[in-house]
Design an enzyme around this catalytic site. Structure first.
Site, PDB file in Angstrom:
ATOM      1  CG  ASP A  36      17.862   4.230 -17.710  1.00 56.22           C
ATOM      2  OD1 ASP A  36      17.989   5.441 -17.987  1.00 56.22           O
ATOM      3  OD2 ASP A  36      16.829   3.593 -17.958  1.00 56.22           O
ATOM      4  CG  HIS A  37      21.347   8.468 -20.640  1.00 61.67           C
ATOM      5  ND1 HIS A  37      20.565   7.699 -21.470  1.00 61.67           N
ATOM      6  CD2 HIS A  37      21.000   9.753 -20.904  1.00 61.67           C
ATOM      7  CE1 HIS A  37      19.799   8.488 -22.201  1.00 61.67           C
ATOM      8  NE2 HIS A  37      20.049   9.738 -21.883  1.00 61.67           N
ATOM      9  CG  HIS A  56      15.477   6.384 -20.866  1.00 64.53           C
ATOM     10  ND1 HIS A  56      16.615   5.828 -20.348  1.00 64.53           N
ATOM     11  CD2 HIS A  56      15.746   6.615 -22.182  1.00 64.53           C
ATOM     12  CE1 HIS A  56      17.541   5.739 -21.299  1.00 64.53           C
ATOM     13  NE2 HIS A  56      17.033   6.211 -22.425  1.00 64.53           N
ATOM     14  CD  GLU A  94      14.127  11.808 -27.586  1.00 65.56           C
ATOM     15  OE1 GLU A  94      15.340  12.052 -27.598  1.00 65.56           O
ATOM     16  OE2 GLU A  94      13.642  10.714 -27.942  1.00 65.56           O
TER      17      GLU A  94
HETATM   18  C1  BG6 Z   1      18.377   7.153 -25.681  1.00 66.36           C
HETATM   19  C2  BG6 Z   1      17.524   6.747 -26.850  1.00 66.36           C
HETATM   20  O1  BG6 Z   1      18.434   6.114 -24.742  1.00 66.36           O
HETATM   21  O2  BG6 Z   1      17.833   8.294 -25.056  1.00 66.36           O
HETATM   22  C3  BG6 Z   1      17.393   7.885 -27.820  1.00 66.36           C
HETATM   23  O3  BG6 Z   1      18.096   5.627 -27.504  1.00 66.36           O
HETATM   24  C4  BG6 Z   1      16.928   9.140 -27.122  1.00 66.36           C
HETATM   25  O4  BG6 Z   1      16.490   7.542 -28.868  1.00 66.36           O
HETATM   26  C5  BG6 Z   1      17.775   9.432 -25.888  1.00 66.36           C
HETATM   27  O5  BG6 Z   1      17.003  10.221 -28.030  1.00 66.36           O
HETATM   28  C6  BG6 Z   1      17.201  10.573 -25.075  1.00 66.36           C
HETATM   29  O6  BG6 Z   1      18.102  10.919 -24.057  1.00 66.36           O
HETATM   30  P1  BG6 Z   1      18.186  12.404 -23.512  1.00 66.36           P
HETATM   31  O7  BG6 Z   1      19.245  12.338 -22.460  1.00 66.36           O
HETATM   32  O8  BG6 Z   1      18.528  13.277 -24.653  1.00 66.36           O
HETATM   33  O9  BG6 Z   1      16.821  12.723 -22.947  1.00 66.36           O
END
Ligand code: BG6
Length: 487
Positions: free
Chosen positions: A174-175, A237, A213
């Site tokens: 989960d990044h 997330h 976003e």
């Molecule tokens: C991803 C989603 O996991 O996370 C995307 O699939 C989303 O839809 C993205 O835009 C958001 O990640 P970050 O790091 O830009 O907040």
């Protein structure tokens, strides 16, 4: 016990995620001399590239993604020297046999695989590696999200992977857990004695987690329309952030202790289902509007077909345990909102009694703690203070903020890609910031009930113009208890 990887094998090595995030992260680790000496990097994908072709793709992606002042010839050379490439596809056994043979030839110890492909290939690829003798002891695998699109498909993927890799060797990405700001939340909670006594229902009135976003679906309509905001963002997330805010102090910062605490939170979430979706959740879909003054099309126009997929979701969640009983956790996320912003906000309870009468009483605001993760990393503590100067009606109060901006405080800190941390940890064999199977499945179970509730209750996403904070109902969800989204 795992030792550092001697070989990293990336499936989907020519893909979008690889070019935007993975390869630049490896470059940064190389530049900071954090990659193990001699560790090789084997790229694989369907594309019929050779080693030179892949090296060119890696060099191009670094050129595009790493700012010029951070690039060095030496680091680039160091990275390119590690590379190898072999085309393969999980559904072509001969190619997987060749890949397994290449892995065995290149490895000098542990192997880390990274599945950065469509999730339907995880099981077949892992099983092919096992069948060809390349998944035994000393190997581990990183899996990209999403793990499935509901509980049943997640179980199927996890089962298929488990036939080749036991759970301690599976690293689910989960990044968000790789973001500096998220780890800083852990540092804030458990590196300070100050907050813990207040971190409970007696002192916290409400918690808000927002991941907003401005982007739309960015050409990923086919995937996104099947997923929607609930599955794409909230299941992973936002629930991970919620776990880190709500969990009990783990005994140690290690994979077992941390994940044992997170799973308890997920299992304490009160169900939202057909009986209460209408009051506890709001789904939205953006229509045409404007972001930063620029006109943008609506979701269905972007997609090119009608759709009932939600691009916004807001929930009122409850963690039913002693610590959090009665405290609403408001979660919201959406695309095409007015600003890119990820934040966690804890609002504390009001003073038990106000000694101030008159105008000052009306000035009173509750204390709050803001943990801002994006776009900037910042912690802000909202306090009441005396307004300077004189007033005929006596004392006046104002809300002021104690503000800690990490990039000012640590001016040397560069903004990192979350994958730098994740790769470093996976290469070293540390799973603390990865998601365990039971967490993924508990999160799906909770989210599935919401999706089923929407379906059974016939709830459709409400329209909201791009560039606004979602449907008006998301405001009333919070207002009903006298709260309000933090501005
Ligand atoms: C991803 C989603 O996991 O996370 C995307 O699939 C989303 O839809 C993205 O835009 C958001 O990640 P970050 O790091 O830009 O907040």
């Amino acid at each position: 016990p795992a030792t550092h990887a001697s070989l990293l094998t990336i499936f989907g090595a020519t893909g979008d995620l690889a070019q935007r995030m993975l390869l630049p992260s490896l470059y940064s680790l190389q530049a900071e001399r954090l990659l193990p000496e001699g560790m090789r990097i084997l790229g694989t994908a369907r594309s019929e590239l050779d080693r030179e072709g892949f090296a060119q793709l890696v060099a191009d992606s670094i050129q595009q993604r790493i700012p010029a002042h951070e690039r060095s010839e030496e680091a680039l050379r160091g990275l390119l020297e590690r590379l190898d490439y072999l085309p393969a596809s999980a559904d072509d056994d001969a190619s997987m046999a060749a890949l397994a043979a290449r892995v065995q030839a290149l490895r000098a110890g542990d192997v880390l695989y990274h599945m950065s492909t469509a999730p339907k290939f995880y099981g077949p690829a892992c099983q092919a590696l096992a069948a060809h003798g390349a998944a035994g002891p000393g190997t581990r695998v990183m899996l990209e999200k999403p793990i499935g699109k509901d509980l049943a498909s997640a179980i199927a993927i996890n089962d298929a992977v488990a036939r080749a890799f036991d759970e301690e060797r599976v690293y689910r990405v989960d990044h968000y857990l790789g973001k500096e700001g998220v780890q800083n939340l852990i540092a804030l909670r458990f590196g300070n004695a100050l907050f813990e006594p207040l971190w409970n229902a007696r002192h916290v009135e409400q918690v808000q987690i927002t991941v907003a976003e401005t982007v739309g679906v960015e050409g990923r309509g086919d995937y996104y329309d099947d997923a929607g905001a609930l599955r794409d963002m909230l299941q992973n997330h936002l629930l991970q952030l919620l776990c880190l805010v709500a969990m009990e102090p783990p005994a140690r910062f290690d994979p077992t202790a941390v994940r044992n605490e997170k799973i308890k939170v997920l299992r304490s979430l009160r169900a939202i289902d057909a009986s209460n979706v209408a009051t506890e959740s709001v789904a939205g879909q953006y229509t045409a509007g404007a972001i930063d003054g620029a006109a943008v099309p609506g979701y269905v126009e972007e997609l090119g077909r009608p759709s009932r997929t939600e691009t916004f979701v807001a929930l009122r969640a409850h963690v039913d345990n002693w610590r959090w009983s009665g405290v609403p956790f408001y979660l919201r996320t959406g695309k095409r909102l007015p600003a890119r912003s990820t934040e966690i906000y804890l609002q504390f309870r009001k003073v038990p009694y106000s000694i101030f009468g008159g105008a000052a009483a009306a000035d009173m605001r509750p204390n709050g703690l803001l943990i801002k993760l994006q776009p900037e990393e910042r912690i802000e503590l909202d306090l009441m203070s005396k307004t300077p100067g004189l007033d005929r009606h006596g004392l006046r109060l104002s809300q002021v903020a104690l503000d800690l901006d990490f990039h000012q405080e640590f001016s040397s800190a560069r903004r990192r890609i979350a994958y730098e941390r994740l790769y470093l940890d996976a290469i070293e064999g540390n799973g603390t910031l990865f998601v365990r199977r039971d967490e993924t499945e508990a999160a799906w179970q909770w989210v599935d009930a919401i999706a089923a509730g929407w379906r059974d209750a016939g709830m459709l996403p409400r329209p909201y113009p791009a560039g606004t904070w979602g449907p008006g109902a998301a405001i009333s969800l919070v207002d009903r208890l006298g709260h309000g989204w933090r501005e």
